[in-house]
Design a protein around this motif. Sequence first.
Motif, PDB file in Angstrom:
ATOM      1  N   ARG A   1      -8.616  57.092  23.352  1.00  0.00           N
ATOM      2  CA  ARG A   1      -8.180  56.004  22.472  1.00  0.00           C
ATOM      3  C   ARG A   1      -8.133  56.531  21.043  1.00  0.00           C
ATOM      4  O   ARG A   1      -9.117  57.061  20.545  1.00  0.00           O
ATOM      5  CB  ARG A   1      -9.139  54.824  22.533  1.00  0.00           C
ATOM      6  N   PRO A  36      -8.233  56.046  17.129  1.00  0.00           N
ATOM      7  CA  PRO A  36      -8.837  55.041  16.248  1.00  0.00           C
ATOM      8  C   PRO A  36      -7.760  54.189  15.575  1.00  0.00           C
ATOM      9  O   PRO A  36      -6.680  54.676  15.252  1.00  0.00           O
ATOM     10  CB  PRO A  36      -9.583  55.863  15.209  1.00  0.00           C
ATOM     11  N   ILE A  37      -8.071  52.928  15.381  1.00  0.00           N
ATOM     12  CA  ILE A  37      -7.170  52.014  14.684  1.00  0.00           C
ATOM     13  C   ILE A  37      -7.765  51.780  13.296  1.00  0.00           C
ATOM     14  O   ILE A  37      -8.931  51.420  13.181  1.00  0.00           O
ATOM     15  CB  ILE A  37      -7.043  50.669  15.421  1.00  0.00           C
ATOM     16  N   ALA A  38      -6.981  52.006  12.277  1.00  0.00           N
ATOM     17  CA  ALA A  38      -7.415  51.747  10.909  1.00  0.00           C
ATOM     18  C   ALA A  38      -6.348  50.901  10.233  1.00  0.00           C
ATOM     19  O   ALA A  38      -5.180  51.273  10.212  1.00  0.00           O
ATOM     20  CB  ALA A  38      -7.617  53.048  10.146  1.00  0.00           C
ATOM     21  N   LEU A  39      -6.749  49.765   9.722  1.00  0.00           N
ATOM     22  CA  LEU A  39      -5.801  48.896   9.023  1.00  0.00           C
ATOM     23  C   LEU A  39      -5.829  49.207   7.536  1.00  0.00           C
ATOM     24  O   LEU A  39      -6.891  49.246   6.918  1.00  0.00           O
ATOM     25  CB  LEU A  39      -6.153  47.425   9.242  1.00  0.00           C
ATOM     26  N   GLU A  76       1.036  46.285   8.066  1.00  0.00           N
ATOM     27  CA  GLU A  76      -0.151  45.814   8.784  1.00  0.00           C
ATOM     28  C   GLU A  76      -0.142  44.303   9.002  1.00  0.00           C
ATOM     29  O   GLU A  76      -0.986  43.778   9.718  1.00  0.00           O
ATOM     30  CB  GLU A  76      -1.425  46.210   8.034  1.00  0.00           C
ATOM     31  N   HIS A 116      -0.850  42.608  12.286  1.00  0.00           N
ATOM     32  CA  HIS A 116      -2.226  42.507  12.781  1.00  0.00           C
ATOM     33  C   HIS A 116      -3.016  41.417  12.047  1.00  0.00           C
ATOM     34  O   HIS A 116      -4.158  41.164  12.388  1.00  0.00           O
ATOM     35  CB  HIS A 116      -2.959  43.836  12.615  1.00  0.00           C
ATOM     36  N   LEU A 129      -5.979  42.834  17.281  1.00  0.00           N
ATOM     37  CA  LEU A 129      -5.930  44.245  17.655  1.00  0.00           C
ATOM     38  C   LEU A 129      -5.688  44.315  19.162  1.00  0.00           C
ATOM     39  O   LEU A 129      -6.638  44.291  19.952  1.00  0.00           O
ATOM     40  CB  LEU A 129      -7.239  44.950  17.278  1.00  0.00           C
ATOM     41  N   LEU A 162      -7.899  45.880  22.607  1.00  0.00           N
ATOM     42  CA  LEU A 162      -9.336  46.058  22.417  1.00  0.00           C
ATOM     43  C   LEU A 162     -10.100  45.011  23.218  1.00  0.00           C
ATOM     44  O   LEU A 162      -9.612  43.936  23.479  1.00  0.00           O
ATOM     45  CB  LEU A 162      -9.707  45.935  20.940  1.00  0.00           C
TER      46      LEU A 162
END
Length: 111
Positions: free
Chosen positions: A28, A30-33, A40, A43, A70, A73
């Motif tokens: 996976r 990483p998800i960073a907003l 963005e 989201h 998200l 998740l």
Amino acid sequence: MMRFLRRNPLFALLVLSVIALAVAYQARAPIALDMASSAEDIHLPQGFNAPEEVFGVTYRWTDGDARIDLPGLGSGAPLHLHLDLHEFRPSPLSPQPMTILLNGRELARFT
């Protein structure tokens, strides 16, 4: 086994494909907003105002019921969530309670 795979290259390809798919779904990213990016906004469907910047730090004010979506998740895989929150509220406003939910289940509650 190796002799069987050499005689059946399609079967060997199938086995390798299954292994590759299994590995791909285990990793996976990483998800960073980025609160400064309007990309963005997909989201941030509810409760977030437009980005603002002060002293090189970009942030977004929220209303009383902000939501971040998200997708993917909470599906049984381990999750590490890191939030940078700022407690500043202009006077005379007081700090407000916050609740973090994941798929409708409460994870944390604090002020």
